[in-house]
Scaffold this motif. Sequence first.
Motif, PDB file in Angstrom:
ATOM      1  N   SER A 457       0.832  -1.192   0.000  1.00 16.35           N
ATOM      2  CA  SER A 457       0.000   0.000   0.000  1.00 16.35           C
ATOM      3  C   SER A 457       0.876   1.254   0.000  1.00 16.35           C
ATOM      4  O   SER A 457       2.088   1.199   0.208  1.00 16.35           O
ATOM      5  N   ALA A 458       0.233   2.396  -0.210  1.00 17.17           N
ATOM      6  CA  ALA A 458       0.979   3.653  -0.344  1.00 17.17           C
ATOM      7  C   ALA A 458       1.719   4.036   0.925  1.00 17.17           C
ATOM      8  O   ALA A 458       2.756   4.709   0.879  1.00 17.17           O
ATOM      9  N   SER A 459       1.212   3.622   2.099  1.00 19.66           N
ATOM     10  CA  SER A 459       1.852   4.003   3.358  1.00 19.66           C
ATOM     11  C   SER A 459       3.168   3.280   3.592  1.00 19.66           C
ATOM     12  O   SER A 459       3.853   3.550   4.582  1.00 19.66           O
ATOM     13  N   MET A 460       3.550   2.365   2.694  1.00 22.10           N
ATOM     14  CA  MET A 460       4.836   1.669   2.818  1.00 22.10           C
ATOM     15  C   MET A 460       5.963   2.429   2.118  1.00 22.10           C
ATOM     16  O   MET A 460       7.076   1.914   2.006  1.00 22.10           O
ATOM     17  N   GLY A 489       3.504  -9.658  -3.403  1.00 17.89           N
ATOM     18  CA  GLY A 489       3.049  -8.335  -2.979  1.00 17.89           C
ATOM     19  C   GLY A 489       1.603  -8.141  -3.383  1.00 17.89           C
ATOM     20  O   GLY A 489       1.168  -8.635  -4.434  1.00 17.89           O
ATOM     21  N   PHE A 490       0.833  -7.417  -2.589  1.00 16.57           N
ATOM     22  CA  PHE A 490      -0.590  -7.224  -2.910  1.00 16.57           C
ATOM     23  C   PHE A 490      -0.993  -5.774  -2.683  1.00 16.57           C
ATOM     24  O   PHE A 490      -0.485  -5.094  -1.802  1.00 16.57           O
ATOM     25  N   TRP A 491      -1.936  -5.310  -3.507  1.00 20.19           N
ATOM     26  CA  TRP A 491      -2.500  -3.969  -3.357  1.00 20.19           C
ATOM     27  C   TRP A 491      -3.776  -3.864  -4.183  1.00 20.19           C
ATOM     28  O   TRP A 491      -4.072  -4.711  -5.017  1.00 20.19           O
ATOM     29  N   GLU A 492      -4.538  -2.808  -3.910  1.00 22.61           N
ATOM     30  CA  GLU A 492      -5.750  -2.501  -4.686  1.00 22.61           C
ATOM     31  C   GLU A 492      -5.562  -1.160  -5.379  1.00 22.61           C
ATOM     32  O   GLU A 492      -5.048  -0.211  -4.780  1.00 22.61           O
ATOM     33  N   ASP A 493      -5.966  -1.107  -6.638  1.00 18.19           N
ATOM     34  CA  ASP A 493      -5.831   0.120  -7.418  1.00 18.19           C
ATOM     35  C   ASP A 493      -6.962   1.069  -7.042  1.00 18.19           C
ATOM     36  O   ASP A 493      -8.103   0.909  -7.481  1.00 18.19           O
ATOM     37  N   ALA A 494      -6.670   2.058  -6.206  1.00 17.78           N
ATOM     38  CA  ALA A 494      -7.697   2.994  -5.743  1.00 17.78           C
ATOM     39  C   ALA A 494      -8.212   3.884  -6.853  1.00 17.78           C
ATOM     40  O   ALA A 494      -9.377   4.292  -6.840  1.00 17.78           O
ATOM     41  N   ALA A 495      -7.378   4.202  -7.835  1.00 19.24           N
ATOM     42  CA  ALA A 495      -7.785   5.111  -8.906  1.00 19.24           C
ATOM     43  C   ALA A 495      -8.861   4.493  -9.788  1.00 19.24           C
ATOM     44  O   ALA A 495      -9.758   5.197 -10.273  1.00 19.24           O
ATOM     45  N   ASP A 496      -8.785   3.183 -10.011  1.00 19.29           N
ATOM     46  CA  ASP A 496      -9.740   2.509 -10.898  1.00 19.29           C
ATOM     47  C   ASP A 496     -10.865   1.822 -10.150  1.00 19.29           C
ATOM     48  O   ASP A 496     -11.752   1.229 -10.779  1.00 19.29           O
ATOM     49  N   ALA A 497     -10.850   1.849  -8.822  1.00 18.63           N
ATOM     50  CA  ALA A 497     -11.874   1.147  -8.045  1.00 18.63           C
ATOM     51  C   ALA A 497     -13.214   1.865  -8.155  1.00 18.63           C
ATOM     52  O   ALA A 497     -13.305   3.087  -8.032  1.00 18.63           O
ATOM     53  N   THR A 498     -14.264   1.095  -8.407  1.00 19.54           N
ATOM     54  CA  THR A 498     -15.631   1.600  -8.474  1.00 19.54           C
ATOM     55  C   THR A 498     -16.532   0.708  -7.636  1.00 19.54           C
ATOM     56  O   THR A 498     -16.088  -0.282  -7.052  1.00 19.54           O
ATOM     57  N   ALA A 521      16.524 -11.317  -7.186  1.00 15.51           N
ATOM     58  CA  ALA A 521      16.629  -9.879  -7.453  1.00 15.51           C
ATOM     59  C   ALA A 521      15.268  -9.254  -7.763  1.00 15.51           C
ATOM     60  O   ALA A 521      15.087  -8.038  -7.615  1.00 15.51           O
ATOM     61  N   ALA A 522      14.285 -10.091  -8.168  1.00 15.68           N
ATOM     62  CA  ALA A 522      12.949  -9.553  -8.467  1.00 15.68           C
ATOM     63  C   ALA A 522      12.271  -8.987  -7.224  1.00 15.68           C
ATOM     64  O   ALA A 522      11.283  -8.240  -7.326  1.00 15.68           O
ATOM     65  N   ILE A 523      12.786  -9.313  -6.038  1.00 18.33           N
ATOM     66  CA  ILE A 523      12.226  -8.746  -4.803  1.00 18.33           C
ATOM     67  C   ILE A 523      12.310  -7.226  -4.825  1.00 18.33           C
ATOM     68  O   ILE A 523      11.465  -6.526  -4.260  1.00 18.33           O
ATOM     69  N   MET A 524      13.328  -6.693  -5.512  1.00 18.59           N
ATOM     70  CA  MET A 524      13.494  -5.240  -5.582  1.00 18.59           C
ATOM     71  C   MET A 524      12.387  -4.569  -6.396  1.00 18.59           C
ATOM     72  O   MET A 524      12.267  -3.340  -6.383  1.00 18.59           O
ATOM     73  N   GLN A 525      11.559  -5.368  -7.096  1.00 18.30           N
ATOM     74  CA  GLN A 525      10.474  -4.790  -7.901  1.00 18.30           C
ATOM     75  C   GLN A 525       9.243  -4.439  -7.070  1.00 18.30           C
ATOM     76  O   GLN A 525       8.335  -3.781  -7.567  1.00 18.30           O
ATOM     77  N   LEU A 526       9.202  -4.883  -5.806  1.00 16.35           N
ATOM     78  CA  LEU A 526       8.076  -4.529  -4.937  1.00 16.35           C
ATOM     79  C   LEU A 526       8.150  -3.046  -4.590  1.00 16.35           C
ATOM     80  O   LEU A 526       9.166  -2.570  -4.077  1.00 16.35           O
ATOM     81  N   GLU A 527       7.069  -2.324  -4.865  1.00 16.56           N
ATOM     82  CA  GLU A 527       7.033  -0.882  -4.631  1.00 16.56           C
ATOM     83  C   GLU A 527       5.703  -0.498  -3.990  1.00 16.56           C
ATOM     84  O   GLU A 527       4.702  -1.199  -4.155  1.00 16.56           O
ATOM     85  N   PRO A 528       5.673   0.627  -3.274  1.00 13.95           N
ATOM     86  CA  PRO A 528       4.394   1.113  -2.727  1.00 13.95           C
ATOM     87  C   PRO A 528       3.430   1.459  -3.864  1.00 13.95           C
ATOM     88  O   PRO A 528       3.823   2.084  -4.848  1.00 13.95           O
TER      89      PRO A 528
END
Length: 641
Positions: A457-460, A489-498, A521-528
């Motif tokens: 999530s964004a707070s990370m 990694g998991f998240w929800e797209d708030a911009a497209d959520a309806t 090395a793919a672990i580095m692809q996790l982003e907020p």
Amino acid sequence: MKFLVFANTKIDSFVHMQLIDLSRSLSKVDKMDVSFSYHSYLERNSGATHVSQFWNPYPRDIQLEGWKSDVYLRSYGTQFYTDDNSIWNTLSVLKTHPHREFLKQVLLFAEDYRLEQICINDRPGMKHAFQLRKETFQVHYNREYRKHIQQKRELDALFCHIILLANKRFVAVPLQTQQLYLELRPLLTKLTSAQSTHDIAAIIIQMAELTKQHSDLPDMKTAYRSFSDKPASTDSTDESQKFDDLTRSNETKTKKTITKDEQKEEENDQEKESHSSWHDETSDPQDSFLQMDLDQGTNTDLLGEGAREAESGDAVFGSVQTSAHSTENNDFNTQNEHESETDNNQTGSNSSSHFPYGEVNKNVTEHFVPAKPATPEEVTQYELFNQEIAPFVTQLKQNFLKTMEHKRTSPREDLHFGRLGKKLTRLATDKNPRLFRKKQESQHELDTTFTLLVDCSASMFNKMEETQKGIVLFHETLKALRIPHSVVGFWEDAADATVNNQPNYFHEVISYRNSLHQPGAAIMQLEPQEDNRDGYSIRRMGEELMKRPEQQKILLVFSDGEPAAFDYETHGVLDTHEAVTRTRKLGIETIGMFIANGEITEEEEKLMQNIYGPQNVVVPSAAELVDYLMPVLRKLLFKSI
């Protein structure tokens, strides 16, 4: 993820679950929910017990007992002993009365007073809560009485006088209402001995005739109690249907006029319907055909002492609230109506066979994001992290292998059969001696698998780098011990959520099939990213773990706060708790690790306790994640030997 809280109006999720369980036990309604509203009342149609926010400002012990008394009064008293039609008919008669609000409040108070006596007589265990409720109301209405006297609201003050008198607290009758009180006194005495809602309604009608003679008194301005609105009348529906028939604007056929051919066409059309919440696991998609999300919601989140002035718009809001109701014209497929639920403990989410991941997640659409080939920068960053945590990995590996070897070589003693041991004196001293021993069977590999679920999530945004170090420790340790695992990694797209579509993403940077020989090395692809819907993600990763052949399955969750997603705040904590409970029932050990912002607060500890129970770890800051993860991994690994 939530960043700011402007008013501390949140209710402890554990208390909320307690009230829900209590309400369902008393009402015998499996799907009864509990909402926090301005007043306390029962909604039978929607299956909701509303408890009053009047108790919010009080200390914790009084607050809990107050909410319990509301649940007792509504889920038991109103549920079984109140005649709603008598209340609605009386309020309808009083609609044009000049003192309708005063008579309404007396009617509802008298009914509550009668129900309270029934609750105490039938269930003496409720007496303590009602006694505390009575003492609190005495102080509150005494204060309200003085306020109304100062504001010269005679009927408001008279109503407070009636309540205090019923609770054996005596105050003076307001001067302007003394004559009215003398006339009403015999009827007020009858109210205390009424045996049914119908008896109370009849007495209120008599009071209405007497109060008409005092039209010079202004009506009561404050609403202390509420009652659920009457469902929309079927008469108006019939009239609208007749009008539509006359104008030919409605060609809907009733069930009696549908032919067999038309029925087949409708069934075929039903099978062709699509819905965004369907997925591969849904066995019967037609079960969710055009279902509407009427899960739960509170009428208001205002704080106060439970009293507000009546407004002219209240009736409008009341009519809107009951505009959506059930009808006999529904023709949905109910062949699986009595099928067992996916999760019988889905209290907050009200899940059923229609929604295998809970009703609050019924409109979630799932998207898997595969790991991309690592860039040179990601490889370099991973090597730096790997070098930093290498001593921890070596220490864990050596301790674990030594323990395994010791267990493998050390014999089991005190057995009834095997090789004869050296402690033969037991033959003379023990009645049933255990004289034999046996070597341990060799164990080369562990029958264990792990999944690490990472909140993106964004707070990370200020914690992800340190979190990645913990993930590297997790991956390298299990890789060295030849234990298959995955990192998602998991998240929800708030911009497209309806309302009808909430896209949730799963980024699998380490997969089961490649975990034992994948560099990482793919672990580095996790982003907020955006929001986090923890309950749905835990359920889905639990399903993936159940597909694994290993005997012991462990789900580890990294998160940094309360779940927050589209239309998820009300039930987020409850839904996540139920997801954890369900996953553990499947035999998957589920542990939550909470990453704080430098200082652990009591609220954060209570949040994790409510969601994960004792199987939770609260980390003060992301920089200390590796130090806290080490003993967790050690304990889980040694437990699996």
